[in-house]
Design an enzyme around this catalytic site. Sequence first.
Site, mmCIF file in Angstrom:
data_model
loop_
_atom_site.group_PDB
_atom_site.id
_atom_site.type_symbol
_atom_site.label_atom_id
_atom_site.label_comp_id
_atom_site.label_asym_id
_atom_site.label_seq_id
_atom_site.Cartn_x
_atom_site.Cartn_y
_atom_site.Cartn_z
ATOM 1 C CG ASN A 152 27.758 51.890 27.517
ATOM 2 O OD1 ASN A 152 28.035 51.879 28.708
ATOM 3 N ND2 ASN A 152 26.581 51.523 27.063
ATOM 4 C CB CYS A 326 22.984 46.026 25.291
ATOM 5 S SG CYS A 326 24.394 45.555 24.266
#
Length: 404
Positions: A152, A326
């Site tokens: 990611n 996150c």
Amino acid sequence: MQSNCIYLDNNATTKVDPEVVELILPYLTEYYGNPSSMHTFGGQLAKAVKTAREQLAALLGADESEIVYTSCGTEGDNAAIRAALLAQPDKRHIITTQVEHPAVLNVCKQLETQGYSVTYLSVNRQGQLDLNELEASLTGNTALVTTMYANNETGVVFPIEQIGLRAKEYGALFHVDAVQAVGKIPLNMKNSTVDMLTLSGHKIHAPKGIGALYVRRGVRFRPFLIGGHQERGRRAGTENVPGIVALGKAAELEMLHLEEATKRERRLRDRLEQTLLAQIPDCEVNGDTTQRLPNTTNIGFKYIEGEAILLLLNKYGICASSGSACTSGSLEPSHVLRAMGLPYTTLHGSIRFSLCRYTTEAEIDQVIAVMPEIVERLRALSPFKNDEAGWLQAQEQTLLGTRG
């Protein structure tokens, strides 16, 4: 609310496609029945869920019976990992990598406290795995190999099929976190070594709160959520019909636009990357530049802080990222870039730009126009330019101070 921003943070989340919005609105107002109900009002929703399941299965190259709806990628990762372990109670070893998303890493760390042993495979400077290390780590006690398809933060793509073949030789199940890969890389699960695969709707222009888990037919699967009979007994809970319908439509659109969007995003990404590298000294691309997603570039700008770059970009209405959304509350450098062995001079000043099919030439031009000025301005304020030893010492002191 800033509605006219230049949004280059699509690996964090994506804009919901207008066609998806239009399709799901009636499911929020008119068609509000429960698809598990016996009456016609609910039954018509069961048909919509089936259609959406078929649309998603087509994108994955899977059978619709192999799709299990979830709430998000995190749930899918948790469900897959725990199902694999429950199906093989005598095996107590897991293999993953040092660069996984927290939805995998933190589950593995918790499992270590419960008596499981976990091998965290390393990556090289390009963010790639050493398959020899994987081979050496596999044993007859290995229950699961769980890796991401594409990172990611850097966009680096792992050799999934080669990993899967090695896992199969030792009888281990193979789970892939494909949250970043679905919709960006063509998939065909019918010809794959993958046993379970996780995806999330909000990465492919569907709303947040809906995801899915592919479970290969024949793989023993114990449910993560226990309750009703939904999802063929594999995931209890009343179906999120608007989300499911949205995910199905988004999958259909991703399949329709995949080839064209991939070429366009790669061209825009490469133009942004190459121009910034040419115009700004002391910067480099983090990660493999060949085996990566077409929409992602991660560039390290030496001697300055990524957070400061983001703040100045934000003043121009430009959205980017310094790592995973996150873990954005942490002062620690990215665990992905640290695992790659990047120097602190690059770690702290690394920025991820992630594009989508809505990204325009004009937006890329604007980023190119402002980035050299931003970097020059921040470096002028830094006392450590061209002083790697001083920079490293200052960063170590900062980290020691935050740890208390």
